[in-house]
Design a protein around this motif. Structure first.
Motif, PDB file in Angstrom:
ATOM      1  N   THR A  22       0.783  -1.231   0.093  1.00 23.66           N
ATOM      2  CA  THR A  22       0.221  -0.287   0.004  1.00 23.66           C
ATOM      3  C   THR A  22       0.999   1.333  -0.237  1.00 23.66           C
ATOM      4  OG1 THR A  22      -0.085   0.057   2.586  1.00 23.66           O
ATOM      5  CG2 THR A  22      -1.949  -1.129   1.389  1.00 23.66           C
ATOM      6  N   LEU A  23       2.176   1.278   0.485  1.00 23.63           N
ATOM      7  CA  LEU A  23       2.912   2.379   0.746  1.00 23.63           C
ATOM      8  C   LEU A  23       3.695   2.629  -0.939  1.00 23.63           C
ATOM      9  CD1 LEU A  23       5.132   1.713   3.974  1.00 23.63           C
ATOM     10  CD2 LEU A  23       3.071   3.086   3.422  1.00 23.63           C
ATOM     11  N   VAL A  24       3.416   1.640  -1.728  1.00 22.19           N
ATOM     12  CA  VAL A  24       4.098   2.063  -3.242  1.00 22.19           C
ATOM     13  C   VAL A  24       2.910   1.625  -4.274  1.00 22.19           C
ATOM     14  CG1 VAL A  24       6.642   2.174  -3.038  1.00 22.19           C
ATOM     15  CG2 VAL A  24       5.600  -0.087  -2.711  1.00 22.19           C
ATOM     16  N   PRO A  25       1.918   2.205  -4.362  1.00 25.11           N
ATOM     17  CA  PRO A  25       0.665   1.853  -4.981  1.00 25.11           C
ATOM     18  C   PRO A  25       1.107   1.750  -6.402  1.00 25.11           C
ATOM     19  CG  PRO A  25       0.207   4.179  -4.067  1.00 25.11           C
ATOM     20  CD  PRO A  25       1.767   3.575  -3.360  1.00 25.11           C
ATOM     21  N   ALA A  26       2.313   2.155  -6.868  1.00 24.90           N
ATOM     22  CA  ALA A  26       2.520   2.038  -8.371  1.00 24.90           C
ATOM     23  C   ALA A  26       3.156   0.589  -8.652  1.00 24.90           C
ATOM     24  CB  ALA A  26       3.712   3.103  -8.781  1.00 24.90           C
ATOM     25  N   VAL A  27       3.371   0.098  -7.609  1.00 23.20           N
ATOM     26  CA  VAL A  27       4.131  -1.571  -7.917  1.00 23.20           C
ATOM     27  C   VAL A  27       2.983  -2.094  -7.733  1.00 23.20           C
ATOM     28  CG1 VAL A  27       5.596  -3.331  -6.698  1.00 23.20           C
ATOM     29  CG2 VAL A  27       6.334  -0.648  -6.834  1.00 23.20           C
ATOM     30  N   SER A  28       2.798  -3.285  -9.029  1.00 22.44           N
ATOM     31  CA  SER A  28       1.877  -4.313  -9.025  1.00 22.44           C
ATOM     32  C   SER A  28       2.182  -5.549  -8.162  1.00 22.44           C
ATOM     33  CB  SER A  28       1.481  -4.458 -10.342  1.00 22.44           C
ATOM     34  OG  SER A  28       1.190  -5.861 -10.565  1.00 22.44           O
ATOM     35  N   LYS A  29       1.502  -5.771  -7.050  1.00 17.45           N
ATOM     36  CA  LYS A  29       1.677  -6.877  -6.268  1.00 17.45           C
ATOM     37  C   LYS A  29       1.600  -8.289  -7.117  1.00 17.45           C
ATOM     38  CE  LYS A  29       0.424  -8.965  -2.118  1.00 17.45           C
ATOM     39  NZ  LYS A  29      -0.552  -9.198  -0.767  1.00 17.45           N
ATOM     40  N   PRO A  30       0.585  -8.340  -8.008  1.00 10.21           N
ATOM     41  CA  PRO A  30       0.546  -9.699  -8.990  1.00 10.21           C
ATOM     42  C   PRO A  30       1.548  -9.721  -9.614  1.00 10.21           C
ATOM     43  CG  PRO A  30      -1.617  -8.496  -9.190  1.00 10.21           C
ATOM     44  CD  PRO A  30      -0.529  -7.430  -8.388  1.00 10.21           C
ATOM     45  N   LYS A  31       2.236  -8.708 -10.335  1.00 16.01           N
ATOM     46  CA  LYS A  31       3.412  -8.805 -11.087  1.00 16.01           C
ATOM     47  C   LYS A  31       4.682  -9.398 -10.262  1.00 16.01           C
ATOM     48  CE  LYS A  31       5.904  -7.801 -14.993  1.00 16.01           C
ATOM     49  NZ  LYS A  31       5.809  -8.870 -15.854  1.00 16.01           N
ATOM     50  N   VAL A  32       4.925  -8.670  -8.941  1.00 17.50           N
ATOM     51  CA  VAL A  32       6.039  -8.961  -8.267  1.00 17.50           C
ATOM     52  C   VAL A  32       5.817 -10.536  -7.802  1.00 17.50           C
ATOM     53  CG1 VAL A  32       6.991  -8.815  -5.927  1.00 17.50           C
ATOM     54  CG2 VAL A  32       6.430  -6.578  -7.180  1.00 17.50           C
ATOM     55  N   LEU A  33       4.615 -11.033  -7.432  1.00 15.88           N
ATOM     56  CA  LEU A  33       4.264 -12.272  -7.052  1.00 15.88           C
ATOM     57  C   LEU A  33       4.691 -13.448  -8.243  1.00 15.88           C
ATOM     58  CD1 LEU A  33       1.074 -12.149  -5.195  1.00 15.88           C
ATOM     59  CD2 LEU A  33       3.306 -12.543  -4.334  1.00 15.88           C
ATOM     60  N   GLU A  34       4.528 -12.923  -9.348  1.00 13.95           N
ATOM     61  CA  GLU A  34       4.825 -13.626 -10.634  1.00 13.95           C
ATOM     62  C   GLU A  34       6.401 -13.727 -10.795  1.00 13.95           C
ATOM     63  OE1 GLU A  34       5.166 -12.605 -15.270  1.00 13.95           O
ATOM     64  OE2 GLU A  34       3.043 -11.962 -14.448  1.00 13.95           O
ATOM     65  N   LEU A  35       6.774 -12.579 -10.699  1.00 15.75           N
ATOM     66  CA  LEU A  35       8.138 -12.761 -10.373  1.00 15.75           C
ATOM     67  C   LEU A  35       9.205 -13.793  -9.423  1.00 15.75           C
ATOM     68  CD1 LEU A  35       9.618  -8.971 -10.819  1.00 15.75           C
ATOM     69  CD2 LEU A  35       9.139 -10.801 -12.738  1.00 15.75           C
ATOM     70  N   THR A  36       8.399 -14.002  -8.329  1.00 20.88           N
ATOM     71  CA  THR A  36       8.716 -14.875  -7.394  1.00 20.88           C
ATOM     72  C   THR A  36       8.931 -16.301  -7.948  1.00 20.88           C
ATOM     73  OG1 THR A  36       6.743 -15.585  -6.439  1.00 20.88           O
ATOM     74  CG2 THR A  36       7.938 -13.465  -5.414  1.00 20.88           C
ATOM     75  N   ARG A  37       8.347 -16.561  -9.091  1.00 24.06           N
ATOM     76  CA  ARG A  37       8.272 -17.824  -9.552  1.00 24.06           C
ATOM     77  C   ARG A  37       9.545 -18.224 -10.298  1.00 24.06           C
ATOM     78  NH1 ARG A  37       2.778 -17.030 -11.320  1.00 24.06           N
ATOM     79  NH2 ARG A  37       3.446 -17.462 -13.783  1.00 24.06           N
ATOM     80  N   GLY A  38      10.181 -17.020 -10.876  1.00 23.51           N
ATOM     81  CA  GLY A  38      11.694 -17.238 -11.267  1.00 23.51           C
ATOM     82  C   GLY A  38      11.755 -17.353 -12.643  1.00 23.51           C
ATOM     83  N   GLU A  39      10.726 -17.397 -13.456  1.00 27.38           N
ATOM     84  CA  GLU A  39      10.977 -17.764 -14.875  1.00 27.38           C
ATOM     85  C   GLU A  39      11.655 -16.592 -15.419  1.00 27.38           C
ATOM     86  OE1 GLU A  39       6.654 -17.910 -15.564  1.00 27.38           O
ATOM     87  OE2 GLU A  39       6.611 -19.834 -14.525  1.00 27.38           O
ATOM     88  N   TRP A  40      11.553 -15.407 -15.125  1.00 28.50           N
ATOM     89  CA  TRP A  40      12.276 -14.297 -15.545  1.00 28.50           C
ATOM     90  C   TRP A  40      13.794 -14.390 -15.523  1.00 28.50           C
ATOM     91  CZ3 TRP A  40      15.289 -10.815 -12.611  1.00 28.50           C
ATOM     92  CH2 TRP A  40      15.099 -10.849 -11.192  1.00 28.50           C
ATOM     93  N   ILE A  41      14.385 -15.313 -14.455  1.00 31.89           N
ATOM     94  CA  ILE A  41      15.640 -15.567 -14.459  1.00 31.89           C
ATOM     95  C   ILE A  41      16.214 -16.761 -15.425  1.00 31.89           C
ATOM     96  CG2 ILE A  41      17.594 -16.330 -12.863  1.00 31.89           C
ATOM     97  CD1 ILE A  41      15.561 -15.187 -10.511  1.00 31.89           C
ATOM     98  N   ASP A  42      15.286 -17.576 -15.549  1.00 32.35           N
ATOM     99  CA  ASP A  42      15.468 -18.742 -16.742  1.00 32.35           C
ATOM    100  C   ASP A  42      15.548 -17.920 -18.117  1.00 32.35           C
ATOM    101  OD1 ASP A  42      15.307 -20.636 -14.714  1.00 32.35           O
ATOM    102  OD2 ASP A  42      13.201 -20.897 -14.891  1.00 32.35           O
ATOM    103  N   GLN A  43      14.850 -16.915 -18.216  1.00 35.54           N
ATOM    104  CA  GLN A  43      14.754 -16.141 -19.563  1.00 35.54           C
ATOM    105  C   GLN A  43      15.950 -15.057 -19.598  1.00 35.54           C
ATOM    106  OE1 GLN A  43      10.787 -14.811 -19.209  1.00 35.54           O
ATOM    107  NE2 GLN A  43       9.773 -16.800 -19.692  1.00 35.54           N
TER     108      GLN A  43
END
Length: 198
Positions: A22-43
Motif C-alpha cells: 500500500t505504500l508503493v501503489p505504483a508497484v503491481s503486487k500480482p507482477k511481483v508475485l509472478e516474479l517470485t516464480r523465477g521464470e524471468w531468471i530462466d529467460q
C-alpha cells in the motif's frame, strides 16, 4: 536451501509477507508475485527497482532473491559500493578473472543501492564489465535511488551509460518505487506514540 541463502550474502532475510504494497501503489503486487516464480531468471531477464530512499527497494530485492534461492537458483547479493571495492581489490591482486568467473556462475546477481555512493572511473568501468558480461547470459537485479536519466553520474559519461542502459533495459522488468519513505513514516509514528499521554 540454507547453503544457497548463506552463499547469496543477503544482509538480512525479508519476505513478501512483510512488504507493505500500500505504500508503493505504483508497484503491481500480482507482477511481483509472478516474479517470485523465477521464470524471468530462466529467460535471462533483468529487474530494476528505481525510486527514492526508504520505499522498500532492498526489501523487495531480498524477497525476490530468496524466492530464487528457494527455486534452486544461485544468487549473489552486493551493495554497488561493496561490489566495486571487491572488483578493484581483485584487479590489484591480479585475481579479477577469478572473481568475474565466480560472479558469472550466479543465476541472479543483485546489486543494491546503485547511485548512493559515487566511485571512480576505473570502478565504474569494472562494474560496467560485470553488467555487460551478463547481457542475455544471466539476470541482474538492480536497485537505485536515481532515475535512469541520472545514471551518467554513476558511469561518468554518456557513452558508457547509454551502452549499459541499452543492454540492461532490453529485457527488463522496471518498477518505479516512489512514495513516502517507509523508515521516515515509522519513525514519525514512533515519535507521535511517545508524545501521546499514556
Amino acid at each position: 536451501m540454507g547453503t544457497r541463502l548463506k552463499l547469496a550474502g543477503f544482509p538480512a532475510l525479508k519476505d513478501l509477507e512483510t512488504f507493505d504494497f500500500t505504500l508503493v501503489p505504483a508497484v503491481s503486487k500480482p507482477k511481483v508475485l509472478e516474479l517470485t516464480r523465477g521464470e524471468w531468471i530462466d529467460q535471462h531477464y533483468n529487474c530494476c527497482l528505481i525510486g527514492n530512499s526508504g520505499t522498500g527497494k532492498t526489501h523487495l530485492a531480498i524477497a525476490l532473491g530468496q524466492a530464487a534461492c528457494r527455486s534452486g537458483k544461485r544468487v549473489r547479493f552486493f551493495t554497488a559500493a561493496t561490489l566495486v571495492n571487491r572488483l578493484e581489490e581483485a584487479q590489484k591482486q591480479y585475481r579479477l578473472e577469478r572473481l568475474l568467473g565466480q560472479l558469472a556462475k550466479a543465476d541472479l546477481l543483485i546489486v543494491d543501492e546503485l547511485g548512493y555512493l559515487s566511485f571512480g572511473r576505473a570502478g565504474a568501468e569494472l562494474l560496467f564489465q560485470v553488467f555487460a558480461d551478463r547481457y542475455e547470459q544471466a539476470s541482474v537485479l538492480i536497485t537505485s535511488n536515481l532515475p535512469f536519466s541520472e545514471w551518467g553520474q554513476i558511469f561518468q559519461g554518456e557513452r558508457m551509460t547509454a551502452a549499459l542502459l541499452d543492454r540492461l533495459t532490453h529485457r527488463c522488468h522496471i518498477f518505479e518505487m516512489n512514495g513516502e519513505s517507509y523508515r521516515f513514516r515509522e519513525s514519525a509514528k514512533a515519535a507521535k506514540e511517545k508524545k501521546s499521554p499514556k
